[in-house]
Design a protein around this motif. Structure first.
Motif, PDB file in Angstrom:
ATOM      1  N   TYR A 161       0.743  -1.001   0.102  1.00  0.00           N
ATOM      2  CA  TYR A 161      -0.146   0.086   0.029  1.00  0.00           C
ATOM      3  C   TYR A 161       0.820   1.213  -0.068  1.00  0.00           C
ATOM      4  O   TYR A 161       0.626   2.277   0.693  1.00  0.00           O
ATOM      5  N   HIS A 162       1.894   1.349  -0.783  1.00  0.00           N
ATOM      6  CA  HIS A 162       2.683   2.419  -1.135  1.00  0.00           C
ATOM      7  C   HIS A 162       3.403   3.152  -0.119  1.00  0.00           C
ATOM      8  O   HIS A 162       3.241   4.492  -0.070  1.00  0.00           O
ATOM      9  N   ALA A 163       3.838   2.513   0.973  1.00  0.00           N
ATOM     10  CA  ALA A 163       4.343   3.185   2.262  1.00  0.00           C
ATOM     11  C   ALA A 163       5.792   3.227   2.112  1.00  0.00           C
ATOM     12  O   ALA A 163       6.460   3.899   2.719  1.00  0.00           O
ATOM     13  N   VAL A 164       6.480   2.694   1.109  1.00  0.00           N
ATOM     14  CA  VAL A 164       7.647   2.483   1.080  1.00  0.00           C
ATOM     15  C   VAL A 164       8.074   2.446  -0.433  1.00  0.00           C
ATOM     16  O   VAL A 164       7.566   1.710  -1.363  1.00  0.00           O
ATOM     17  N   GLY A 165       9.215   3.479  -0.963  1.00  0.00           N
ATOM     18  CA  GLY A 165       9.476   3.503  -2.205  1.00  0.00           C
ATOM     19  C   GLY A 165      10.508   2.504  -2.371  1.00  0.00           C
ATOM     20  O   GLY A 165      11.061   1.786  -1.934  1.00  0.00           O
ATOM     21  N   ASP A 166      11.004   2.531  -4.098  1.00  0.00           N
ATOM     22  CA  ASP A 166      11.944   1.454  -4.407  1.00  0.00           C
ATOM     23  C   ASP A 166      13.157   1.926  -3.557  1.00  0.00           C
ATOM     24  O   ASP A 166      14.021   0.880  -3.601  1.00  0.00           O
ATOM     25  N   ASP A 167      13.493   3.086  -3.345  1.00  0.00           N
ATOM     26  CA  ASP A 167      14.872   3.496  -2.483  1.00  0.00           C
ATOM     27  C   ASP A 167      14.787   3.099  -1.164  1.00  0.00           C
ATOM     28  O   ASP A 167      15.782   3.491  -0.591  1.00  0.00           O
ATOM     29  N   GLY A 168      13.533   2.565  -0.722  1.00  0.00           N
ATOM     30  CA  GLY A 168      13.498   2.336   0.861  1.00  0.00           C
ATOM     31  C   GLY A 168      12.859   3.393   1.566  1.00  0.00           C
ATOM     32  O   GLY A 168      12.845   3.310   2.797  1.00  0.00           O
ATOM     33  N   GLY A 169      12.665   4.477   0.809  1.00  0.00           N
ATOM     34  CA  GLY A 169      12.242   5.736   1.641  1.00  0.00           C
ATOM     35  C   GLY A 169      10.625   5.777   1.704  1.00  0.00           C
ATOM     36  O   GLY A 169       9.935   5.002   1.449  1.00  0.00           O
ATOM     37  N   ASP A 170      10.434   6.628   2.782  1.00  0.00           N
ATOM     38  CA  ASP A 170       9.003   6.347   3.248  1.00  0.00           C
ATOM     39  C   ASP A 170       7.996   7.342   2.204  1.00  0.00           C
ATOM     40  O   ASP A 170       8.362   8.005   1.562  1.00  0.00           O
ATOM     41  N   ILE A 171       6.738   6.812   2.086  1.00  0.00           N
ATOM     42  CA  ILE A 171       5.952   7.412   1.225  1.00  0.00           C
ATOM     43  C   ILE A 171       4.601   7.694   2.057  1.00  0.00           C
ATOM     44  O   ILE A 171       3.988   6.728   2.771  1.00  0.00           O
ATOM     45  N   PRO A 172       4.238   9.022   2.449  1.00  0.00           N
ATOM     46  CA  PRO A 172       2.768   9.101   3.069  1.00  0.00           C
ATOM     47  C   PRO A 172       1.623   8.681   2.395  1.00  0.00           C
ATOM     48  O   PRO A 172       1.695   8.763   0.951  1.00  0.00           O
ATOM     49  N   GLY A 173       0.410   8.675   2.800  1.00  0.00           N
ATOM     50  CA  GLY A 173      -0.860   8.248   2.244  1.00  0.00           C
ATOM     51  C   GLY A 173      -1.897   8.228   3.024  1.00  0.00           C
ATOM     52  O   GLY A 173      -1.737   7.593   4.101  1.00  0.00           O
ATOM     53  N   LEU A 174      -3.132   8.511   2.630  1.00  0.00           N
ATOM     54  CA  LEU A 174      -4.232   8.079   3.503  1.00  0.00           C
ATOM     55  C   LEU A 174      -5.148   7.132   2.620  1.00  0.00           C
ATOM     56  O   LEU A 174      -5.253   7.112   1.379  1.00  0.00           O
ATOM     57  N   HIS A 175      -5.375   5.963   3.231  1.00  0.00           N
ATOM     58  CA  HIS A 175      -6.312   4.915   2.632  1.00  0.00           C
ATOM     59  C   HIS A 175      -7.499   4.686   3.402  1.00  0.00           C
ATOM     60  O   HIS A 175      -7.385   4.612   4.578  1.00  0.00           O
ATOM     61  N   VAL A 176      -8.561   4.312   2.721  1.00  0.00           N
ATOM     62  CA  VAL A 176      -9.828   4.132   3.271  1.00  0.00           C
ATOM     63  C   VAL A 176     -10.331   2.802   2.920  1.00  0.00           C
ATOM     64  O   VAL A 176     -10.476   2.403   1.582  1.00  0.00           O
ATOM     65  N   PHE A 177     -10.652   1.994   4.019  1.00  0.00           N
ATOM     66  CA  PHE A 177     -11.153   0.624   3.483  1.00  0.00           C
ATOM     67  C   PHE A 177     -12.728   0.425   4.246  1.00  0.00           C
ATOM     68  O   PHE A 177     -13.282   0.985   5.144  1.00  0.00           O
ATOM     69  N   THR A 178     -13.529  -0.512   3.559  1.00  0.00           N
ATOM     70  CA  THR A 178     -14.710  -0.908   4.011  1.00  0.00           C
ATOM     71  C   THR A 178     -14.718  -2.279   4.183  1.00  0.00           C
ATOM     72  O   THR A 178     -14.224  -3.117   3.905  1.00  0.00           O
ATOM     73  N   ARG A 179     -15.789  -2.494   5.247  1.00  0.00           N
ATOM     74  CA  ARG A 179     -15.917  -4.117   5.569  1.00  0.00           C
ATOM     75  C   ARG A 179     -17.438  -4.301   5.574  1.00  0.00           C
ATOM     76  O   ARG A 179     -18.107  -3.618   6.303  1.00  0.00           O
ATOM     77  N   ARG A 180     -17.956  -5.099   4.463  1.00  0.00           N
ATOM     78  CA  ARG A 180     -19.295  -5.259   4.235  1.00  0.00           C
ATOM     79  C   ARG A 180     -19.412  -6.665   4.020  1.00  0.00           C
ATOM     80  O   ARG A 180     -18.804  -7.225   3.087  1.00  0.00           O
ATOM     81  N   ASP A 181     -20.657  -7.217   4.632  1.00  0.00           N
ATOM     82  CA  ASP A 181     -20.976  -8.683   4.429  1.00  0.00           C
ATOM     83  C   ASP A 181     -19.588  -9.561   4.659  1.00  0.00           C
ATOM     84  O   ASP A 181     -19.547 -10.570   3.980  1.00  0.00           O
ATOM     85  N   GLY A 182     -18.753  -9.223   5.626  1.00  0.00           N
ATOM     86  CA  GLY A 182     -17.680 -10.081   5.948  1.00  0.00           C
ATOM     87  C   GLY A 182     -16.433 -10.076   4.904  1.00  0.00           C
ATOM     88  O   GLY A 182     -15.391 -10.681   5.097  1.00  0.00           O
TER      89      GLY A 182
END
Length: 233
Positions: A161-182
């Protein structure tokens, strides 16, 4: 049936506000700006409607394990708690950093003040790659109480989920997930990665209130200025 909206120019023309000693030139320019502000509000709502209408996103199938602040290893599903929606922020605080990203910290500091309200409606987690002991010490230093910090236990989350780059550096980001019917699915992530010429990189929606406030200055936000972790007292 969709309600017909009054033209923004008509709404602006109804504006009763006048500032003491303002000039006619100022009022004319302010009225033109007010029309655009009405349009911006409507555009913001249209974008939110489009986001809510996204089709079902990709199912989450990876083996994601996190270390909670009390040292327990928890699953991805456990981050939801009793909620059907989960937001995760990728905090730029990897093991290579002595201290975290100031920009992320500024955003999270503002979110800390609203976290208890947010968590009435959805789950909220902050994930970083540093060991949980390091995250706990930083949380204590900042005086954060509400935000829940987690360490990426096996690195799978950061890679997928794109939190680390190819160079090993950090990448910020906001992700939203849902839980529906299991079933847990990805719902939305910020994907704006490039800024326009002459601007610092920014997303939309802009999450940090700092930038909204600085945009109120006559000078606007300075493209070469970023917040510090600490300021002299």
């Amino acid at each position: 049936m969709t309600e017909t909206l009054l033209p923004a120019a008509e709404l602006a023309a109804r504006n009763p506000v006048r500032i003491l000693n303002e000039s006619a030139e100022y009022r004319a320019a302010r009225q033109k700006l007010l029309i655009e502000e009405y349009e911006l509000r409507r555009l913001t709502e249209r974008v939110a409607e489009m986001r809510r209408a996204l089709p079902p996103g990709a199912p989450v199938t990876g083996d994601y394990r996190f270390i909670a602040e009390d040292g327990r290893e928890v699953s991805f599903a456990a981050l939801f708690g009793d909620h059907r929606t989960l937001a995760i922020y990728n905090y730029m605080f990897g093991p290579q950093r002595a201290r975290p990203c100031p920009m992320c910290t500024n955003l999270l500091g503002a979110l800390e003040g609203n976290a208890n309200d947010v968590m009435q409606q959805m789950a909220l987690a902050v994930v970083a790659r540093s060991p949980i002991e390091k995250l706990n010490a930083w949380k204590k230093e900042r005086g954060w109480k509400a935000l829940q910090l987690y360490s990426d236990a096996n690195g799978n989350w950061s890679r997928d989920y794109h939190a680390v780059g190819d160079d090993g550096g950090d990448i910020p980001g906001l992700h939203v997930f849902t839980r529906r019917d299991g079933t847990i699915r990805h719902f939305w992530s910020g994907e704006m990665t490039e800024g326009d010429p002459g601007q610092d990189p920014r997303g939309a929606p802009e999450l940090a209130p700092l930038w909204h406030m600085l945009d109120m200055r006559p000078e606007g936000r300075a493209p070469d200025w970023y917040p510090d972790l600490d300021y002299p007292k």
